[in-house]
Design a protein around this motif. Structure first.
Motif, PDB file in Angstrom:
ATOM      1  N   PRO A  75       0.813  -1.224   0.000  1.00  0.00           N
ATOM      2  CA  PRO A  75       0.000   0.000   0.000  1.00  0.00           C
ATOM      3  C   PRO A  75       0.844   1.271   0.000  1.00  0.00           C
ATOM      4  N   HIS A  76       2.003   1.228   0.647  1.00  0.00           N
ATOM      5  CA  HIS A  76       2.849   2.436   0.688  1.00  0.00           C
ATOM      6  C   HIS A  76       3.430   2.756  -0.692  1.00  0.00           C
ATOM      7  N   GLY A  77       3.823   1.733  -1.438  1.00  0.00           N
ATOM      8  CA  GLY A  77       4.337   1.951  -2.788  1.00  0.00           C
ATOM      9  C   GLY A  77       3.267   2.506  -3.714  1.00  0.00           C
ATOM     10  N   LEU A  78       2.059   1.977  -3.593  1.00  0.00           N
ATOM     11  CA  LEU A  78       0.956   2.490  -4.400  1.00  0.00           C
ATOM     12  C   LEU A  78       0.639   3.928  -4.014  1.00  0.00           C
ATOM     13  N   LEU A  79       0.674   4.219  -2.737  1.00  0.00           N
ATOM     14  CA  LEU A  79       0.406   5.572  -2.245  1.00  0.00           C
ATOM     15  C   LEU A  79       1.439   6.552  -2.785  1.00  0.00           C
ATOM     16  N   GLU A  80       2.696   6.154  -2.802  1.00  0.00           N
ATOM     17  CA  GLU A  80       3.749   7.018  -3.339  1.00  0.00           C
ATOM     18  C   GLU A  80       3.576   7.257  -4.836  1.00  0.00           C
ATOM     19  N   PHE A  81       3.074   6.242  -5.542  1.00  0.00           N
ATOM     20  CA  PHE A  81       2.845   6.401  -6.967  1.00  0.00           C
ATOM     21  C   PHE A  81       1.670   7.342  -7.248  1.00  0.00           C
ATOM     22  N   LEU A  82       0.625   7.256  -6.447  1.00  0.00           N
ATOM     23  CA  LEU A  82      -0.591   8.025  -6.698  1.00  0.00           C
ATOM     24  C   LEU A  82      -0.486   9.493  -6.283  1.00  0.00           C
ATOM     25  N   GLU A  83       0.321   9.802  -5.298  1.00  0.00           N
ATOM     26  CA  GLU A  83       0.375  11.169  -4.769  1.00  0.00           C
ATOM     27  C   GLU A  83       0.764  12.239  -5.777  1.00  0.00           C
ATOM     28  N   PRO A  84       1.721  12.020  -6.662  1.00  0.00           N
ATOM     29  CA  PRO A  84       2.046  13.102  -7.606  1.00  0.00           C
ATOM     30  C   PRO A  84       1.030  13.283  -8.737  1.00  0.00           C
ATOM     31  N   LEU A  85       0.115  12.350  -8.905  1.00  0.00           N
ATOM     32  CA  LEU A  85      -0.859  12.452  -9.989  1.00  0.00           C
ATOM     33  C   LEU A  85      -1.897  13.528  -9.685  1.00  0.00           C
ATOM     34  N   ASP A  86      -2.449  14.101 -10.765  1.00  0.00           N
ATOM     35  CA  ASP A  86      -3.487  15.114 -10.562  1.00  0.00           C
ATOM     36  C   ASP A  86      -4.860  14.446 -10.473  1.00  0.00           C
ATOM     37  N   LEU A  87      -5.862  15.252 -10.207  1.00  0.00           N
ATOM     38  CA  LEU A  87      -7.225  14.772  -9.961  1.00  0.00           C
ATOM     39  C   LEU A  87      -7.788  14.010 -11.161  1.00  0.00           C
ATOM     40  N   LYS A  88      -7.540  14.503 -12.361  1.00  0.00           N
ATOM     41  CA  LYS A  88      -8.056  13.860 -13.571  1.00  0.00           C
ATOM     42  C   LYS A  88      -7.459  12.464 -13.744  1.00  0.00           C
ATOM     43  N   ASP A  89      -6.157  12.324 -13.520  1.00  0.00           N
ATOM     44  CA  ASP A  89      -5.509  11.018 -13.637  1.00  0.00           C
ATOM     45  C   ASP A  89      -6.026  10.038 -12.595  1.00  0.00           C
ATOM     46  N   LEU A  90      -6.241  10.513 -11.388  1.00  0.00           N
ATOM     47  CA  LEU A  90      -6.755   9.646 -10.329  1.00  0.00           C
ATOM     48  C   LEU A  90      -8.153   9.145 -10.671  1.00  0.00           C
ATOM     49  N   LYS A  91      -8.990  10.044 -11.171  1.00  0.00           N
ATOM     50  CA  LYS A  91     -10.344   9.638 -11.545  1.00  0.00           C
ATOM     51  C   LYS A  91     -10.325   8.662 -12.714  1.00  0.00           C
ATOM     52  N   SER A  92      -9.399   8.842 -13.642  1.00  0.00           N
ATOM     53  CA  SER A  92      -9.311   7.905 -14.762  1.00  0.00           C
ATOM     54  C   SER A  92      -8.838   6.536 -14.294  1.00  0.00           C
ATOM     55  N   ILE A  93      -7.979   6.482 -13.292  1.00  0.00           N
ATOM     56  CA  ILE A  93      -7.556   5.198 -12.720  1.00  0.00           C
ATOM     57  C   ILE A  93      -8.748   4.511 -12.073  1.00  0.00           C
ATOM     58  N   VAL A  94      -9.549   5.268 -11.355  1.00  0.00           N
ATOM     59  CA  VAL A  94     -10.740   4.717 -10.700  1.00  0.00           C
ATOM     60  C   VAL A  94     -11.696   4.146 -11.734  1.00  0.00           C
ATOM     61  N   VAL A  95     -11.934   4.889 -12.818  1.00  0.00           N
ATOM     62  CA  VAL A  95     -12.859   4.445 -13.854  1.00  0.00           C
ATOM     63  C   VAL A  95     -12.303   3.222 -14.582  1.00  0.00           C
ATOM     64  N   GLU A  96     -11.033   3.288 -14.947  1.00  0.00           N
ATOM     65  CA  GLU A  96     -10.409   2.214 -15.727  1.00  0.00           C
ATOM     66  C   GLU A  96     -10.406   0.885 -14.982  1.00  0.00           C
ATOM     67  N   ASN A  97     -10.224   0.929 -13.683  1.00  0.00           N
ATOM     68  CA  ASN A  97     -10.122  -0.300 -12.896  1.00  0.00           C
ATOM     69  C   ASN A  97     -11.428  -0.703 -12.228  1.00  0.00           C
ATOM     70  N   GLY A  98     -12.495   0.020 -12.494  1.00  0.00           N
ATOM     71  CA  GLY A  98     -13.798  -0.346 -11.955  1.00  0.00           C
ATOM     72  C   GLY A  98     -13.880  -0.244 -10.446  1.00  0.00           C
ATOM     73  N   LEU A  99     -13.228   0.759  -9.872  1.00  0.00           N
ATOM     74  CA  LEU A  99     -13.191   0.920  -8.422  1.00  0.00           C
ATOM     75  C   LEU A  99     -14.343   1.771  -7.898  1.00  0.00           C
ATOM     76  N   ASP A 100     -15.236   2.182  -8.774  1.00  0.00           N
ATOM     77  CA  ASP A 100     -16.319   3.069  -8.374  1.00  0.00           C
ATOM     78  C   ASP A 100     -17.637   2.645  -9.008  1.00  0.00           C
ATOM     79  N   PRO A 101     -18.194   1.508  -8.595  1.00  0.00           N
ATOM     80  CA  PRO A 101     -19.436   1.055  -9.231  1.00  0.00           C
ATOM     81  C   PRO A 101     -20.617   1.990  -8.976  1.00  0.00           C
ATOM     82  N   ALA A 102     -20.627   2.689  -7.862  1.00  0.00           N
ATOM     83  CA  ALA A 102     -21.721   3.614  -7.548  1.00  0.00           C
ATOM     84  C   ALA A 102     -21.487   5.000  -8.141  1.00  0.00           C
ATOM     85  N   GLN A 103     -20.340   5.218  -8.759  1.00  0.00           N
ATOM     86  CA  GLN A 103     -19.950   6.484  -9.383  1.00  0.00           C
ATOM     87  C   GLN A 103     -19.966   7.650  -8.406  1.00  0.00           C
ATOM     88  N   LYS A 104     -19.607   7.387  -7.175  1.00  0.00           N
ATOM     89  CA  LYS A 104     -19.552   8.464  -6.185  1.00  0.00           C
ATOM     90  C   LYS A 104     -18.193   9.151  -6.187  1.00  0.00           C
TER      91      LYS A 104
END
Length: 135
Positions: A75-104
Protein backbone atom coordinates in the motif's frame (compact mmCIF):
# COMPACT_ATOMS: atom_id res chain seq x y z
CA UNK A 1 -48.06 -7.44 -30.42
CA UNK A 2 -48.29 -7.04 -34.14
CA UNK A 3 -48.00 -9.93 -36.52
CA UNK A 4 -45.18 -8.63 -38.69
CA UNK A 5 -45.70 -11.36 -41.23
CA UNK A 6 -49.32 -10.36 -41.88
CA UNK A 7 -49.44 -8.48 -45.22
CA UNK A 8 -52.58 -6.57 -44.22
CA UNK A 9 -50.85 -4.93 -41.25
CA UNK A 10 -47.89 -3.98 -43.43
CA UNK A 11 -50.26 -2.42 -45.98
CA UNK A 12 -51.98 -0.45 -43.21
CA UNK A 13 -48.64 0.87 -41.95
CA UNK A 14 -47.59 1.78 -45.49
CA UNK A 15 -50.91 3.63 -45.96
CA UNK A 16 -50.25 5.60 -42.77
CA UNK A 17 -46.79 6.62 -44.01
CA UNK A 18 -48.24 7.67 -47.39
CA UNK A 19 -50.85 9.79 -45.60
CA UNK A 20 -48.15 11.42 -43.48
CA UNK A 21 -46.02 12.10 -46.57
CA UNK A 22 -48.96 13.75 -48.33
CA UNK A 23 -49.70 15.86 -45.25
CA UNK A 24 -46.05 16.97 -45.12
CA UNK A 25 -46.21 18.03 -48.80
CA UNK A 26 -49.46 19.96 -48.35
CA UNK A 27 -49.17 21.58 -44.91
CA UNK A 28 -46.14 23.76 -44.17
CA UNK A 29 -46.77 23.88 -40.40
CA UNK A 30 -47.07 20.10 -40.20
CA UNK A 31 -43.88 19.70 -42.24
CA UNK A 32 -42.12 22.18 -39.98
CA UNK A 33 -43.19 20.30 -36.84
CA UNK A 34 -42.17 16.89 -38.25
CA UNK A 35 -38.83 18.13 -39.53
CA UNK A 36 -38.25 19.97 -36.25
CA UNK A 37 -38.75 16.71 -34.36
CA UNK A 38 -36.29 14.98 -36.67
CA UNK A 39 -33.77 17.78 -36.20
CA UNK A 40 -34.09 17.58 -32.40
CA UNK A 41 -33.69 13.80 -32.52
CA UNK A 42 -30.55 14.07 -34.66
CA UNK A 43 -29.10 16.56 -32.16
CA UNK A 44 -29.89 14.13 -29.32
CA UNK A 45 -28.13 11.34 -31.21
CA UNK A 46 -25.08 13.53 -31.86
CA UNK A 47 -24.90 14.55 -28.19
CA UNK A 48 -25.19 10.92 -27.08
CA UNK A 49 -22.34 9.96 -29.42
CA UNK A 50 -20.18 12.79 -28.04
CA UNK A 51 -20.84 11.60 -24.48
CA UNK A 52 -19.86 8.06 -25.41
CA UNK A 53 -16.63 9.26 -27.01
CA UNK A 54 -15.71 11.42 -24.03
CA UNK A 55 -16.32 8.61 -21.52
CA UNK A 56 -14.21 6.25 -23.62
CA UNK A 57 -11.29 8.68 -23.70
CA UNK A 58 -11.46 9.13 -19.92
CA UNK A 59 -11.42 5.41 -19.27
CA UNK A 60 -8.50 4.69 -21.62
CA UNK A 61 -6.16 7.54 -20.72
CA UNK A 62 -4.17 5.75 -18.06
CA UNK A 63 -2.85 2.23 -18.62
CA UNK A 64 -1.13 1.32 -15.34
CA UNK A 65 -1.86 -1.95 -13.55
CA UNK A 66 -2.25 -0.77 -9.98
CA UNK A 67 -3.04 -4.27 -8.75
CA UNK A 68 0.45 -5.46 -9.69
CA UNK A 69 1.93 -2.35 -8.16
CA UNK A 70 0.06 -3.01 -4.90
CA UNK A 71 1.21 -6.64 -4.95
CA UNK A 72 4.89 -5.71 -5.51
CA UNK A 73 5.26 -2.56 -3.40
CA UNK A 74 2.34 -2.81 -1.00
CA UNK A 75 0.00 0.00 0.00
CA UNK A 76 2.85 2.44 0.69
CA UNK A 77 4.34 1.95 -2.79
CA UNK A 78 0.96 2.49 -4.40
CA UNK A 79 0.41 5.57 -2.24
CA UNK A 80 3.75 7.02 -3.34
CA UNK A 81 2.84 6.40 -6.97
CA UNK A 82 -0.59 8.03 -6.70
CA UNK A 83 0.38 11.17 -4.77
CA UNK A 84 2.05 13.10 -7.61
CA UNK A 85 -0.86 12.45 -9.99
CA UNK A 86 -3.49 15.11 -10.56
CA UNK A 87 -7.22 14.77 -9.96
CA UNK A 88 -8.06 13.86 -13.57
CA UNK A 89 -5.51 11.02 -13.64
CA UNK A 90 -6.76 9.65 -10.33
CA UNK A 91 -10.34 9.64 -11.55
CA UNK A 92 -9.31 7.91 -14.76
CA UNK A 93 -7.56 5.20 -12.72
CA UNK A 94 -10.74 4.72 -10.70
CA UNK A 95 -12.86 4.44 -13.85
CA UNK A 96 -10.41 2.21 -15.73
CA UNK A 97 -10.12 -0.30 -12.90
CA UNK A 98 -13.80 -0.35 -11.96
CA UNK A 99 -13.19 0.92 -8.42
CA UNK A 100 -16.32 3.07 -8.37
CA UNK A 101 -19.44 1.05 -9.23
CA UNK A 102 -21.72 3.61 -7.55
CA UNK A 103 -19.95 6.48 -9.38
CA UNK A 104 -19.55 8.46 -6.18
CA UNK A 105 -15.79 8.97 -6.43
CA UNK A 106 -16.13 10.76 -9.77
CA UNK A 107 -17.83 13.64 -7.98
CA UNK A 108 -15.15 14.02 -5.30
CA UNK A 109 -12.83 16.98 -5.53
CA UNK A 110 -10.28 16.12 -2.83
CA UNK A 111 -7.21 14.36 -4.14
CA UNK A 112 -6.36 12.77 -0.77
CA UNK A 113 -9.84 11.30 -0.44
CA UNK A 114 -9.65 9.68 -3.88
CA UNK A 115 -6.16 8.28 -3.18
CA UNK A 116 -7.36 6.83 0.11
CA UNK A 117 -10.33 5.22 -1.64
CA UNK A 118 -8.09 3.67 -4.33
CA UNK A 119 -5.62 2.21 -1.82
CA UNK A 120 -8.38 0.86 0.46
CA UNK A 121 -10.37 -0.65 -2.39
CA UNK A 122 -7.32 -2.29 -3.97
CA UNK A 123 -6.29 -3.62 -0.53
CA UNK A 124 -9.73 -5.14 0.03
CA UNK A 125 -9.78 -6.75 -3.38
CA UNK A 126 -6.25 -8.12 -3.07
CA UNK A 127 -6.91 -9.61 0.37
CA UNK A 128 -9.99 -11.59 -0.64
CA UNK A 129 -8.07 -14.79 -1.41
CA UNK A 130 -5.46 -14.60 1.35
CA UNK A 131 -7.43 -16.83 3.72
CA UNK A 132 -6.78 -19.82 1.47
CA UNK A 133 -3.01 -19.25 1.35
CA UNK A 134 -2.36 -18.86 5.08
CA UNK A 135 -1.33 -21.97 7.00
Amino acid sequence: MFDYYNPNIRKQIATIFIAIAKKIEEDDEFAKSILGCLDERSNDIKNAQKKKKSSQTISKTYGMNIFEMYQKDGPHGLLEFLEPLDLKDLKSIVVENGLDPAQKVRRWRLKEKIIKHIVETIGKQMSKGEVFFKQ
